[in-house]
Design a protein around this motif. Sequence first.
Motif, short mmCIF file in Angstrom:
data_model
loop_
_atom_site.label_atom_id
_atom_site.label_comp_id
_atom_site.label_asym_id
_atom_site.label_seq_id
_atom_site.Cartn_x
_atom_site.Cartn_y
_atom_site.Cartn_z
N ARG A 115 0.85 -1.19 0.00
CA ARG A 115 0.00 0.00 0.00
C ARG A 115 0.88 1.24 0.00
O ARG A 115 1.79 1.36 0.83
CB ARG A 115 -0.89 0.05 1.25
CG ARG A 115 -1.82 -1.14 1.42
CD ARG A 115 -3.05 -1.02 0.51
NE ARG A 115 -4.03 -2.06 0.80
CZ ARG A 115 -3.94 -3.30 0.31
NH1 ARG A 115 -2.93 -3.63 -0.48
NH2 ARG A 115 -4.87 -4.19 0.59
N PHE A 116 0.60 2.14 -0.90
CA PHE A 116 1.34 3.40 -0.94
C PHE A 116 0.35 4.55 -1.05
O PHE A 116 -0.67 4.45 -1.75
CB PHE A 116 2.27 3.46 -2.16
CG PHE A 116 3.40 2.45 -2.14
CD1 PHE A 116 4.61 2.75 -1.56
CD2 PHE A 116 3.21 1.19 -2.69
CE1 PHE A 116 5.64 1.83 -1.55
CE2 PHE A 116 4.23 0.25 -2.67
CZ PHE A 116 5.45 0.56 -2.10
N SER A 117 0.63 5.61 -0.33
CA SER A 117 -0.17 6.82 -0.43
C SER A 117 0.75 7.92 -0.96
O SER A 117 1.75 8.27 -0.32
CB SER A 117 -0.73 7.21 0.95
OG SER A 117 -1.55 8.34 0.85
N LEU A 118 0.44 8.44 -2.14
CA LEU A 118 1.33 9.40 -2.81
C LEU A 118 0.68 10.76 -2.92
O LEU A 118 -0.51 10.88 -3.26
CB LEU A 118 1.68 8.89 -4.22
CG LEU A 118 2.41 7.54 -4.30
CD1 LEU A 118 2.55 7.10 -5.75
CD2 LEU A 118 3.77 7.63 -3.64
N GLN A 119 1.47 11.80 -2.66
CA GLN A 119 1.00 13.17 -2.82
C GLN A 119 0.85 13.48 -4.30
O GLN A 119 1.73 13.16 -5.10
CB GLN A 119 1.99 14.16 -2.19
CG GLN A 119 2.11 14.08 -0.68
CD GLN A 119 0.86 14.57 0.02
OE1 GLN A 119 0.13 15.38 -0.52
NE2 GLN A 119 0.62 14.08 1.23
#
Length: 372
Positions: A106-110
Motif C-alpha cells: 500500500r502506498f499513499s502518494l502526494q
Amino acid sequence: MKVTLERSALLKSLGHVHRVVERRTTIPILSNVLLSAGGAGVQLKATDLDLEVTETVPADVGQAGATTLPAHTLYEIVRKLPDGAQVSLETGSDNSQLQLRSGRSRFSLQSLPESDFPDLAAGELSHRFKLPAGDLRRLIDKTQFAISNEETRYYLNGVFMHVSEADGQPVLRAVATDGHRLARLETAAPAGAVGMPGIIVPRKAVAEVQKLIEDPDIEVEVELSAAKIRFTLGAVVLTSKLIDGSFPDYARVIPAHNDKFLTVERRDFADAVDRVSTISSERGRAVKLAVSEGKLVLSVTNPDSGSAIEELEVDYNAAPLEIGFNARYLIDIANQLDSDTALFKLNDSGSPTIVQDRDGASALYVLMPMRV
C-alpha cells in the motif's frame, strides 16, 4: 479516478515517459507524470517544456479522472513490485493523494492537480510522412555521436535533417557536427518529406527517439513544422521543440578533391589506435598516421609517459603522407562503419579527411586533422 492495470504494462510505459522528467527542476509540476484515465486505458504524459512523451496503457477503468504523481517515485515503486502483479490506482475525493495498491503493498502518494500540468501544444504541423523505424534509428545511430556539446554554438546541439538530392533522387539526410568531425547519412526520402523545412532536432529528443525504437520493423509517423516535430511510434507519441537557428553550410566542409585512398581493416585499425593511444594521457592528444605504399605506422609520443608505435598492412598507392588525428574521434568513426574495411580519402596533413565504408557509401564522415 479508479483504475487497475498490469504492473508490466505500467512499468514499460513509465520507463518510456519518466526519462523526460528532469531530476532537478524549480517547477514542482514538471517533476510529475500526468495520468488520465478514460475509455479502456490510462494515458501517461511527461514533459520538460521542450519535450513531451505520451503513451496510452490498457487498463480496467472503474472511474475516469486525472491526476499527477512524482514520476521517479512512481517508477521506482512499480519497478520494485513483483512480476505479474496487478496495480490499483485510486484518488480520494479531494484529489490531493493517490492510493496505490498491489498485493499486500500500500502506498499513499502526494499528487498535484492535473490542471497545473503544461501542454506542449504542437500547433499546425505542415509536413507528414512515414518511414521504417530501422531507417530512422540508423539515421540517428550513425550521426548523434558527432553532436556538439558546446552550448554557445547551440545550433550544433542537434541533428540537422533535411531533404536533398543524390544521383537525381530525393534523399532524407541527417547531419551532425561539433566542428572537429562531421557525420552525414542519407536514406531514400519518404513520400511527403519533399519540401519539408530543414530542421535541427535537439540532442535530448534524438536520444529519446533512439531509445523508444524497440522494433525496427514498425513504421514511424513523423509530423513537423519549422518549430516542432512529433514522432508516433505505436502507442508512444514524442513531441519536441526544434532548435531555432541556422545549421552551417556543411557541404563546404566536405572535401571534393581528396585523391589519396587508404583502405585498412576496420577492426584491426580501431584496436591499434586504441592501444597506442594508451600512452596519451592528455585529452585530445593526437595519434600520428604515417602512410606509405602497403604500410601504415601509428605512433603516439608523450613526453611524460613515453611513446608507442604500431604497424599495419594497408592498401595505399599514393605518395607517402603523415597526418595526425584525435585518437578518440578515429575510434568513434571506425565503430560507426558497417563493413570490415575502412576507406580514408586523404589530401595532405592540413586538410580534412573523408572516412567511409566504401566509395559512394550512404554514411560519410569528415575528420579535421591535428598538428603532430
